[in-house]
Enzyme design. Structure first.
Site, PDB file in Angstrom:
ATOM      1  N   ASP A 187      90.516  27.900  -9.737  1.00  0.00           N
ATOM      2  CA  ASP A 187      90.496  27.173  -8.466  1.00  0.00           C
ATOM      3  C   ASP A 187      89.347  26.161  -8.384  1.00  0.00           C
ATOM      4  O   ASP A 187      88.944  25.750  -7.297  1.00  0.00           O
ATOM      5  CB  ASP A 187      90.440  28.149  -7.279  1.00  0.00           C
ATOM      6  CG  ASP A 187      89.231  29.054  -7.335  1.00  0.00           C
ATOM      7  OD1 ASP A 187      88.500  28.982  -8.339  1.00  0.00           O
ATOM      8  OD2 ASP A 187      89.026  29.826  -6.386  1.00  0.00           O
ATOM      9  N   HIS A 208      83.545   8.040 -30.778  1.00  0.00           N
ATOM     10  CA  HIS A 208      83.620   8.629 -29.436  1.00  0.00           C
ATOM     11  C   HIS A 208      83.040  10.043 -29.422  1.00  0.00           C
ATOM     12  O   HIS A 208      83.610  10.960 -28.836  1.00  0.00           O
ATOM     13  CB  HIS A 208      85.063   8.606 -28.918  1.00  0.00           C
ATOM     14  CG  HIS A 208      85.505   7.239 -28.484  1.00  0.00           C
ATOM     15  ND1 HIS A 208      86.811   6.894 -28.267  1.00  0.00           N
ATOM     16  CD2 HIS A 208      84.798   6.114 -28.226  1.00  0.00           C
ATOM     17  CE1 HIS A 208      86.889   5.621 -27.902  1.00  0.00           C
ATOM     18  NE2 HIS A 208      85.679   5.127 -27.870  1.00  0.00           N
ATOM     19  N   ASP A 243      75.929   5.461 -25.723  1.00  0.00           N
ATOM     20  CA  ASP A 243      76.965   4.628 -25.111  1.00  0.00           C
ATOM     21  C   ASP A 243      77.280   5.277 -23.770  1.00  0.00           C
ATOM     22  O   ASP A 243      77.925   6.320 -23.718  1.00  0.00           O
ATOM     23  CB  ASP A 243      78.193   4.598 -26.026  1.00  0.00           C
ATOM     24  CG  ASP A 243      79.320   3.702 -25.490  1.00  0.00           C
ATOM     25  OD1 ASP A 243      79.301   3.365 -24.290  1.00  0.00           O
ATOM     26  OD2 ASP A 243      80.224   3.379 -26.277  1.00  0.00           O
ATOM     27  N   ASP A 245      79.281  -0.306 -18.950  1.00  0.00           N
ATOM     28  CA  ASP A 245      79.544   0.253 -20.284  1.00  0.00           C
ATOM     29  C   ASP A 245      78.518  -0.341 -21.250  1.00  0.00           C
ATOM     30  O   ASP A 245      78.699  -1.462 -21.720  1.00  0.00           O
ATOM     31  CB  ASP A 245      80.988  -0.114 -20.684  1.00  0.00           C
ATOM     32  CG  ASP A 245      81.407   0.467 -22.018  1.00  0.00           C
ATOM     33  OD1 ASP A 245      80.654   1.263 -22.595  1.00  0.00           O
ATOM     34  OD2 ASP A 245      82.510   0.106 -22.478  1.00  0.00           O
ATOM     35  N   HIS A 290      86.292  -1.079 -35.232  1.00  0.00           N
ATOM     36  CA  HIS A 290      86.835  -1.273 -33.881  1.00  0.00           C
ATOM     37  C   HIS A 290      86.712  -2.729 -33.488  1.00  0.00           C
ATOM     38  O   HIS A 290      86.139  -3.534 -34.213  1.00  0.00           O
ATOM     39  CB  HIS A 290      86.136  -0.352 -32.867  1.00  0.00           C
ATOM     40  CG  HIS A 290      84.643  -0.556 -32.760  1.00  0.00           C
ATOM     41  ND1 HIS A 290      84.082  -1.640 -32.142  1.00  0.00           N
ATOM     42  CD2 HIS A 290      83.603   0.198 -33.202  1.00  0.00           C
ATOM     43  CE1 HIS A 290      82.766  -1.533 -32.183  1.00  0.00           C
ATOM     44  NE2 HIS A 290      82.438  -0.442 -32.840  1.00  0.00           N
ATOM     45  N   HIS A 324      86.512  -5.104 -24.853  1.00  0.00           N
ATOM     46  CA  HIS A 324      87.703  -4.824 -24.038  1.00  0.00           C
ATOM     47  C   HIS A 324      87.430  -5.336 -22.642  1.00  0.00           C
ATOM     48  O   HIS A 324      86.276  -5.568 -22.266  1.00  0.00           O
ATOM     49  CB  HIS A 324      87.997  -3.312 -24.022  1.00  0.00           C
ATOM     50  CG  HIS A 324      86.785  -2.470 -23.721  1.00  0.00           C
ATOM     51  ND1 HIS A 324      86.315  -2.255 -22.447  1.00  0.00           N
ATOM     52  CD2 HIS A 324      85.910  -1.809 -24.532  1.00  0.00           C
ATOM     53  CE1 HIS A 324      85.228  -1.503 -22.495  1.00  0.00           C
ATOM     54  NE2 HIS A 324      84.950  -1.212 -23.742  1.00  0.00           N
ATOM     55  N   HIS A 343      88.072   0.781 -19.856  1.00  0.00           N
ATOM     56  CA  HIS A 343      88.975  -0.059 -20.660  1.00  0.00           C
ATOM     57  C   HIS A 343      89.970  -0.618 -19.657  1.00  0.00           C
ATOM     58  O   HIS A 343      91.001  -0.012 -19.377  1.00  0.00           O
ATOM     59  CB  HIS A 343      89.675   0.756 -21.749  1.00  0.00           C
ATOM     60  CG  HIS A 343      88.720   1.302 -22.770  1.00  0.00           C
ATOM     61  ND1 HIS A 343      89.050   2.287 -23.662  1.00  0.00           N
ATOM     62  CD2 HIS A 343      87.427   1.000 -23.029  1.00  0.00           C
ATOM     63  CE1 HIS A 343      88.008   2.551 -24.434  1.00  0.00           C
ATOM     64  NE2 HIS A 343      87.010   1.792 -24.064  1.00  0.00           N
ATOM     65  N   GLU A 357      80.654  -5.535 -28.014  1.00  0.00           N
ATOM     66  CA  GLU A 357      80.094  -4.326 -28.587  1.00  0.00           C
ATOM     67  C   GLU A 357      80.330  -4.163 -30.091  1.00  0.00           C
ATOM     68  O   GLU A 357      80.978  -3.216 -30.522  1.00  0.00           O
ATOM     69  CB  GLU A 357      80.646  -3.104 -27.856  1.00  0.00           C
ATOM     70  CG  GLU A 357      82.169  -3.066 -27.706  1.00  0.00           C
ATOM     71  CD  GLU A 357      82.627  -1.774 -27.018  1.00  0.00           C
ATOM     72  OE1 GLU A 357      82.252  -0.692 -27.491  1.00  0.00           O
ATOM     73  OE2 GLU A 357      83.354  -1.881 -26.015  1.00  0.00           O
ATOM     74  N   TYR A 401      78.832   1.143 -38.960  1.00  0.00           N
ATOM     75  CA  TYR A 401      78.753   2.601 -39.115  1.00  0.00           C
ATOM     76  C   TYR A 401      78.894   2.915 -40.594  1.00  0.00           C
ATOM     77  O   TYR A 401      79.939   2.634 -41.188  1.00  0.00           O
ATOM     78  CB  TYR A 401      79.867   3.277 -38.319  1.00  0.00           C
ATOM     79  CG  TYR A 401      79.992   2.704 -36.924  1.00  0.00           C
ATOM     80  CD1 TYR A 401      79.232   3.211 -35.871  1.00  0.00           C
ATOM     81  CD2 TYR A 401      80.829   1.615 -36.668  1.00  0.00           C
ATOM     82  CE1 TYR A 401      79.313   2.646 -34.598  1.00  0.00           C
ATOM     83  CE2 TYR A 401      80.919   1.047 -35.409  1.00  0.00           C
ATOM     84  CZ  TYR A 401      80.158   1.568 -34.380  1.00  0.00           C
ATOM     85  OH  TYR A 401      80.234   1.014 -33.132  1.00  0.00           O
ATOM     86  N   ARG A 430      75.471   0.504 -32.755  1.00  0.00           N
ATOM     87  CA  ARG A 430      76.328  -0.307 -31.883  1.00  0.00           C
ATOM     88  C   ARG A 430      75.443  -0.874 -30.782  1.00  0.00           C
ATOM     89  O   ARG A 430      74.519  -0.190 -30.321  1.00  0.00           O
ATOM     90  CB  ARG A 430      77.476   0.527 -31.278  1.00  0.00           C
ATOM     91  CG  ARG A 430      78.361  -0.265 -30.317  1.00  0.00           C
ATOM     92  CD  ARG A 430      79.721   0.395 -30.019  1.00  0.00           C
ATOM     93  NE  ARG A 430      79.644   1.652 -29.319  1.00  0.00           N
ATOM     94  CZ  ARG A 430      79.851   2.839 -29.867  1.00  0.00           C
ATOM     95  NH1 ARG A 430      80.141   2.937 -31.151  1.00  0.00           N
ATOM     96  NH2 ARG A 430      79.757   3.947 -29.150  1.00  0.00           N
ATOM     97  N   GLU A 465      76.052  -2.835 -27.122  1.00  0.00           N
ATOM     98  CA  GLU A 465      77.133  -3.196 -26.193  1.00  0.00           C
ATOM     99  C   GLU A 465      76.586  -3.695 -24.877  1.00  0.00           C
ATOM    100  O   GLU A 465      75.749  -3.041 -24.252  1.00  0.00           O
ATOM    101  CB  GLU A 465      78.017  -1.954 -25.928  1.00  0.00           C
ATOM    102  CG  GLU A 465      79.102  -2.203 -24.897  1.00  0.00           C
ATOM    103  CD  GLU A 465      80.076  -1.043 -24.765  1.00  0.00           C
ATOM    104  OE1 GLU A 465      79.682   0.118 -25.007  1.00  0.00           O
ATOM    105  OE2 GLU A 465      81.241  -1.306 -24.393  1.00  0.00           O
TER     106      GLU A 465
HETATM  107  N1  GLY Z   1      82.496   3.653 -24.044  1.00  0.00           N
HETATM  108  C1  GLY Z   1      83.712   3.343 -24.654  1.00  0.00           C
HETATM  109  C2  GLY Z   1      83.696   1.971 -25.151  1.00  0.00           C
HETATM  110  O1  GLY Z   1      82.653   1.422 -25.372  1.00  0.00           O
HETATM  111  O2  GLY Z   1      84.705   1.355 -25.306  1.00  0.00           O
HETATM  112 MN    MN Z   2      80.805   1.842 -24.522  1.00  0.00          MN
HETATM  113 MN    MN Z   3      83.074  -0.454 -24.384  1.00  0.00          MN
END
Ligand code: GLY
Ligand code: MN
Ligand code: MN
Length: 440
Positions: free
Chosen positions: A39, A243, A260, A271, A350, A354, A361, A384, A388, A406, A408
């Site tokens: 619950d 991720h 991140d 982000d 990647h 986005h 996203h 971003e 890696y 990374r 971003e």
């Molecule tokens: N935090 C997910 C991305 O950077 O797309």
């Molecule tokens: Mn991110």
């Molecule tokens: Mn992002």
């Protein structure tokens, strides 16, 4: 608190209705409460489309928009006031509040929707809804339609066309208004402060979650209800997991930590990713990789402006990263050929970003008519790039393995180019080392 003003929701509904076909109706449901266990519920987060059109923060509600309807174009079904339930769970707007505080022309108890909604749909030619995204709601909608169909012999006219609402709504959401940019700046500001806090707190021997705690503290202190997505706090080889969510490893001297994370303000995301050395000093290898990622991000910013297309920023990052990897001997060969064969994807797998907005996203098409979308003022996106180097990559010298970087930032397209919303957190090697040294 900085938030989207009520008038903006009215403006959005009007703008959507102006694009709907004559004699049509749009219907969209609030997000359901999600059960966490037994619950216990997850923190409630309104559906982004629903929030965009109403600002109404409660579950068990349905928006109905009927352009041109004489008795009011905006009808909201919602929970009624209930002293007993409000004692336990908190206040509800009720139908009076829906009209008084949220601009509904008319409001009805959600428990009456099966009796009322078929009558509102009846006689309308087209129904706009987010078909396919909420199976339970789709079923309800068909039940309401079938109620009308069952009365066809009495002269009832069921709608004949069903249109995906997403197409119109998500294109609207792609262009951020001044009020939206203001809220996104605030989310970015708080998230920058959180990253600075985590940098300052960074010490060998702490856990990844110790830094996550610093982030959460700053988010909440700034008025954010929650992070916009699960924070990634990834030290050492974990930085190569895109991720990563475990956030429970120990921070080790000599390792990098990649964070991140961003908070959400009034349902608008930020982000941000920063990567820094746990001990405050980059090793030569870490620095070499870091400088390439940073240069690729700078190159990407230069490709974000009205009339440039969506993929130009990504292409710029691929160019700089591939050339950089060749320079360091991590890739061998001709840069253009390595790009054509996608050899860089072993290190940069990647995309450079986005759309960003109410969803991290965010919605919005990346291609139109098969071509990359051309950027326009008000579009918000992330930039971003990353490199890696897998801890298990046998093709590179050991000293490079397990390095993940990374960087971003969040930007909004402006007339001149773009505004970086997340400039408030250090990014160059010198800035990061200086900030961390001052915190020791
Ligand atoms: N935090 C997910 C991305 O950077 O797309
Ligand atoms: Mn991110
Ligand atoms: Mn992002």
């Amino acid at each position: 608190m900085i938030h989207i003003p009520r008038a903006e929701y009215t403006r959005r509904r009007k703008a959507l209705m102006a694009q709907m076909e004559p004699n049509s109706i749009a219907i969209l449901p609030a997000a359901a409460v999600a059960i966490r266990n037994r619950d216990v519920e997850h923190v409630y987060r309104q559906d982004s489309d629903f929030q965009y059109l109403s600002g109404f923060p409660e579950p068990e509600a349905v928006i109905v928009l009927m352009p041109g309807r004489q008795h009011g174009e905006y009808v909201l079904f919602c929970r009624e006031r209930n002293a007993e339930r409000e004692l336990w769970d908190g206040l509800r707007a009720g139908t009076e509040g829906a009209i008084r505080d949220f601009g509904a022309d008319d409001a009805f108890p959600i428990t009456d929707i099966d009796d009322i909604l078929p009558g509102l749909i009846e006689g309308r030619d087209r129904v706009y809804s987010a078909m396919g995204s909420n199976a339970e709601f789709d079923r309800h909608l068909m039940e309401w339609i079938n109620v009308i169909r069952s009365k066809a012999h009495l002269g009832a006219q069921p709608p004949n066309e069903f249109v995906a609402l997403d197409h119109l709504l998500h294109d609207m959401r792609l262009y951020k208004s001044a009020a939206e940019v203001k809220v996104m700046r605030e989310a970015a500001r708080i998230s920058c402060a959180a990253h600075v806090k985590a940098m300052q707190a960074s010490r060998a021997g702490l856990h990844e979650f110790s830094l996550e705690a610093e982030l959460d503290y700053e988010f909440r202190k700034g008025g954010a209800k929650m992070p916009a997505y699960g924070s990634i706090v990834a030290a050492g080889r974990n930085s190569c997991i895109l991720h990563y969510q475990q956030n429970d490893a120990v921070l080790k001297n000599g390792d990098l930590v990649l964070i991140d994370a961003g908070c959400e303000i009034d349902c608008y995301a930020s982000d941000i990713t920063r990567t820094w050395p746990v001990n405050g000093r980059f090793s030569p290898e870490q620095k070499a990789i870091y400088e390439i990622v940073l240069a690729s991000q700078e190159a990407a910013f230069a490709e974000i402006a009205p009339d440039k297309h969506w993929n130009q920023a990504h292409e710029a990052t691929v160019q700089v990263i591939t050339a950089g990897l060749v320079r360091l001997g991590l890739l061998q060969g001709d840069v253009d050929e390595l790009i054509a064969s996608e050899a860089y994807k072993a290190f940069y797998m990647h995309r450079a970003g986005h759309w960003l907005g109410m969803d991290v996203h965010d919605v919005g098409e990346y291609k139109v008519g098969g071509e990359w979308r051309v950027l326009e003022v008000g579009m918000a996106l992330t930039v971003e790039p990353g490199i890696y180097i897998s801890p298990d990559n046998p093709n590179v010298a050991k000293k490079w393995r397990g390095i993940g970087v990374r960087i971003e930032d969040d930007v909004v397209v402006t007339k001149q180019g773009c505004e970086i919303l997340t400039g408030g957190v250090p990014k160059t090697v010198a800035e990061i080392e200086a900030l961390m040294a001052a915190a020791r």
